[in-house]
Design an enzyme around this catalytic site. Structure first.
Site, PDB file in Angstrom:
ATOM      1  CG  HIS A 307      36.765  39.299  38.636  1.00  0.00           C
ATOM      2  ND1 HIS A 307      35.766  39.184  37.722  1.00  0.00           N
ATOM      3  CD2 HIS A 307      36.688  37.939  39.126  1.00  0.00           C
ATOM      4  CE1 HIS A 307      34.968  38.451  37.773  1.00  0.00           C
ATOM      5  NE2 HIS A 307      35.345  37.508  38.820  1.00  0.00           N
ATOM      6  CG  ASP A 364      39.492  32.249  43.663  1.00  0.00           C
ATOM      7  OD1 ASP A 364      39.386  32.817  42.480  1.00  0.00           O
ATOM      8  OD2 ASP A 364      38.811  31.169  44.054  1.00  0.00           O
TER       9      ASP A 364
HETATM   10  C1  SDX Z   1      37.366  33.469  39.259  1.00  0.00           C
HETATM   11  O1  SDX Z   1      34.706  35.244  35.690  1.00  0.00           O
HETATM   12  C2  SDX Z   1      34.606  34.953  36.866  1.00  0.00           C
HETATM   13  O2  SDX Z   1      33.356  35.407  37.504  1.00  0.00           O
HETATM   14  C3  SDX Z   1      35.267  34.025  37.676  1.00  0.00           C
HETATM   15  C4  SDX Z   1      34.982  33.780  39.315  1.00  0.00           C
HETATM   16  C5  SDX Z   1      33.787  33.091  39.481  1.00  0.00           C
HETATM   17  O3  SDX Z   1      33.005  33.264  40.337  1.00  0.00           O
HETATM   18  O4  SDX Z   1      33.192  32.357  38.570  1.00  0.00           O
HETATM   19  O5  SDX Z   1      34.841  35.119  39.869  1.00  0.00           O
HETATM   20  C6  SDX Z   1      36.177  33.028  39.773  1.00  0.00           C
HETATM   21  O6  SDX Z   1      37.869  32.890  38.530  1.00  0.00           O
HETATM   22  C7  SDX Z   1      38.166  34.598  39.803  1.00  0.00           C
HETATM   23  C8  SDX Z   1      39.492  35.083  39.391  1.00  0.00           C
HETATM   24  C9  SDX Z   1      40.585  33.756  39.741  1.00  0.00           C
HETATM   25  N1  SDX Z   1      41.911  34.020  39.065  1.00  0.00           N
HETATM   26  C10 SDX Z   1      42.894  34.619  39.530  1.00  0.00           C
HETATM   27  O7  SDX Z   1      43.039  35.130  40.752  1.00  0.00           O
HETATM   28  C11 SDX Z   1      44.136  34.372  38.590  1.00  0.00           C
HETATM   29  C12 SDX Z   1      44.950  35.589  38.886  1.00  0.00           C
HETATM   30  N2  SDX Z   1      44.159  36.457  37.988  1.00  0.00           N
HETATM   31  C13 SDX Z   1      44.485  36.956  36.394  1.00  0.00           C
HETATM   32  O8  SDX Z   1      44.680  35.626  35.748  1.00  0.00           O
HETATM   33  C14 SDX Z   1      43.280  37.576  35.855  1.00  0.00           C
HETATM   34  O9  SDX Z   1      43.149  38.833  36.607  1.00  0.00           O
HETATM   35  C15 SDX Z   1      41.991  37.020  35.489  1.00  0.00           C
HETATM   36  C16 SDX Z   1      42.270  35.969  34.279  1.00  0.00           C
HETATM   37  C17 SDX Z   1      41.140  36.782  36.598  1.00  0.00           C
HETATM   38  C18 SDX Z   1      41.250  38.181  34.712  1.00  0.00           C
HETATM   39  O10 SDX Z   1      42.018  38.426  33.622  1.00  0.00           O
HETATM   40  P1  SDX Z   1      41.397  39.287  32.283  1.00  0.00           P
HETATM   41  O11 SDX Z   1      40.479  39.918  32.569  1.00  0.00           O
HETATM   42  O12 SDX Z   1      41.690  38.680  30.984  1.00  0.00           O
HETATM   43  O13 SDX Z   1      42.499  40.608  32.357  1.00  0.00           O
HETATM   44  P2  SDX Z   1      44.100  40.658  31.554  1.00  0.00           P
HETATM   45  O14 SDX Z   1      44.400  39.248  31.814  1.00  0.00           O
HETATM   46  O15 SDX Z   1      43.509  41.027  30.331  1.00  0.00           O
HETATM   47  O16 SDX Z   1      44.633  41.738  32.850  1.00  0.00           O
HETATM   48  C19 SDX Z   1      44.505  42.931  32.556  1.00  0.00           C
HETATM   49  C20 SDX Z   1      45.993  43.279  32.805  1.00  0.00           C
HETATM   50  C21 SDX Z   1      47.072  42.690  32.110  1.00  0.00           C
HETATM   51  O17 SDX Z   1      48.053  43.634  31.938  1.00  0.00           O
HETATM   52  P3  SDX Z   1      48.286  44.478  30.540  1.00  0.00           P
HETATM   53  O18 SDX Z   1      48.403  43.218  29.460  1.00  0.00           O
HETATM   54  O19 SDX Z   1      46.842  45.459  30.209  1.00  0.00           O
HETATM   55  O20 SDX Z   1      49.491  45.261  30.629  1.00  0.00           O
HETATM   56  O21 SDX Z   1      46.088  43.255  34.133  1.00  0.00           O
HETATM   57  C22 SDX Z   1      47.238  42.555  34.376  1.00  0.00           C
HETATM   58  C23 SDX Z   1      47.419  41.729  32.988  1.00  0.00           C
HETATM   59  O22 SDX Z   1      48.720  41.516  32.930  1.00  0.00           O
HETATM   60  N3  SDX Z   1      46.992  41.469  35.309  1.00  0.00           N
HETATM   61  C24 SDX Z   1      47.726  41.207  36.416  1.00  0.00           C
HETATM   62  C25 SDX Z   1      46.714  40.348  37.026  1.00  0.00           C
HETATM   63  N4  SDX Z   1      45.719  40.015  36.778  1.00  0.00           N
HETATM   64  C26 SDX Z   1      45.719  40.944  35.523  1.00  0.00           C
HETATM   65  N5  SDX Z   1      48.929  41.317  36.889  1.00  0.00           N
HETATM   66  C27 SDX Z   1      49.537  40.758  38.076  1.00  0.00           C
HETATM   67  N6  SDX Z   1      48.671  39.765  38.800  1.00  0.00           N
HETATM   68  C28 SDX Z   1      47.543  39.654  38.322  1.00  0.00           C
HETATM   69  N7  SDX Z   1      46.632  38.657  39.144  1.00  0.00           N
END
Ligand code: SDX
Length: 429
Positions: A307, A364
């Protein structure tokens, strides 16, 4: 909204002092509205990871603590002690309703649940195999073609009716989107049912027999709706605010929010998380998928994990997990994917990669298993999220309009394209 910004200090950037404001909770902010005039520079913050886009008094998230407050009340307490209408009133009004206020609000919403009879014909334009989210985007955007009398955003009374209409009609439209895709007749709302019972009635009843809403399941779904109502300036709420800042009508703004929510990184994650659990299929394949999630060259991510704000367990995920057990127990469904989910959560929470990056289950992760047990196809998971989030979207839309500091949203950029150059005629290229 009355602004409550209080200066608590200053920050100096290139010799210029900028006010720092302290909020009720959370990070202080540096007011950089005069930055470009003073320094000739823009800030650079793709994804707005360090940017407060507005002042808001509706919802607060403490990402490190894993807490979520609606108008100051912890989400767990609201999920346990209120129903959809009561929490919706709180988000809109700012205070928990008295018995009389709650009864009047319940009446106001109940008596706006029907849609214009011609609106029904709108659905005939969709293919039967359309995704319900595609239908929701189109149908909600079309509402402004049916309800002209609540599109004048400068009229407080028109805004109030638009708020009531939006909250009241979303369940009817979501249920219609579902019925259309399963080829069953639309079911009209009933005024003798609660908000969530009515939604289940419109989704699952058929003319061929009586349908009785299971109260245990309706209560669980009501709790799930409360969890999804609002969440600060997430992508879809920011979309609604940006659309609203141009003066667009509320129905168009909510349609924009629905479109944004559909993305798998946002509201589409509940459907994607269930697809992922099904693809993993069994506990013994979890290590293979955890390795994929950690592989920088593999685009696979654990859906339902991570998140932007929560760097601790999403408090909504805890309530969702409880609701999941309640629903599975009430329905007697033994879902093997729950075992996969629990084992995946256990492994991920002990794995250094996820611990280092502070990746925890989010709302989720368990919602897909729960909603499927409630009888919804996965294509309806994000429409359910949109139904509940409409309360937050419309509350934030109205707060934005009433914010004395509100301006049309118009971010700048850093340009790294071609330098200025003269046109070259075709025969000289
Ligand atoms: C919702 O914003 C909100 O409030 C949203 C929400 C709401 O109520 O409105 O809470 C609802 O959207 C919840 C999130 C649902 N999405 C998912 O579950 C999809 C999987 N999650 C990822 O796509 C990700 O965690 C996000 C999009 C939710 C957050 O992404 P960020 O904050 O942009 O973080 P990032 O992508 O920069 O990740 C940071 C690091 C990265 O690694 P590095 O580049 O630093 O090496 O963490 C890794 C990412 O690769 N990472 C994951 C991961 N999520 C982040 N690696 C593996 N699996 C994951 N799920």
């Amino acid at each position: 909204m009355e602004s409550k910004l209080e200066q608590s200090g200053t920050a100096t950037i290139e010799g210029n002092d900028f006010p720092v404001y302290k909020g009720t909770h959370g990070n202080d902010v540096v007011d950089i509205r005069a930055l470009t005039k003073a320094t000739g520079k823009f800030t650079f913050d793709p994804g707005f990871t360090s940017t407060a886009s507005c002042e808001s008094q509706i919802t607060f998230i403490d990402g490190n603590e894993g807490t979520l407050l609606y108008r100051g009340y912890p989400i767990e307490q609201l999920a346990e002690n209120t129903d959809f209408i009561e929490s919706a009133f709180l988000l809109l009004d700012g205070e928990l309703p008295t018995k009389e206020q709650c009864a009047k609000f319940r009446h106001d919403i109940t008596y706006h649940t029907m849609v214009h009879e011609h609106f029904i014909k709108f659905f005939d334009g969709f293919r039967r195999d359309a995704h319900p989210m595609a239908i929701m985007c189109g149908a909600v955007g079309a509402l402004s073609a049916f309800y002209h009398d609540s599109t004048d955003i400068n009229d407080p009374e028109a805004r109030k009716i638009a708020v009531h209409r939006m909250i009241a009609k979303m369940p009817t439209i979501a249920a219609m989107a579902y019925k259309y895709t399963v080829g069953q007749p639309f079911v009209y709302p009933r005024n003798d049912l609660s908000y969530t019972e009515n939604f289940m009635h419109m989704c699952f009843s058929v003319p061929a027999e009586d349908y009785k809403v299971d109260k245990v399941l309706a209560d669980a779904l009501d709790k799930i709706f409360i969890l999804h109502m609002d969440h600060e300036q997430n992508a879809s709420t920011s979309t609604v605010r940006l659309a609203g800042s141009s003066g667009a009508n509320p129905f168009a703004c909510i349609a924009a929010g629905i479109a944004c929510l559909w993305g798998p990184a946002h509201g589409g994650a509940n459907e994607a998380a269930l697809n992922m659990l099904e693809e993993i299929g069994s506990v013994d394949r979890i290590p293979e998928y955890v390795a994929k999630a950690k592989d920088k060259d593999d685009p696979f991510r654990l859906m339902g994990f991570g998140h932007r704000v929560y760097k601790n367990y999403d408090p909504r995920a805890k309530v969702m997990q409880k609701a999941c057990h309640e629903v599975l127990e009430a329905t007697g469904i033994q879902d093997p994917l729950l075992d996969v989910a629990r084992e995946l959560e256990k492994i991920a929470l002990e794995d250094d990669y996820f611990v280092q990056k502070k990746l925890y289950p989010n709302i989720d992760f368990y919602s897909g298993i729960t909603l499927r047990a409630l009888g919804f196809p996965r294509s309806m998971f994000t429409p359910l999220f949109a139904l509940a989030r409409t309360v937050g979207w419309i509350a934030q839309w109205r707060e934005m309009l009433e914010d004395p500091n509100q301006k049309i949203g118009r971010p700048r950029q850093i340009y790294t394209g071609a330098a200025k150059r003269d046109f070259i005629a075709m025969d000289k290229r």
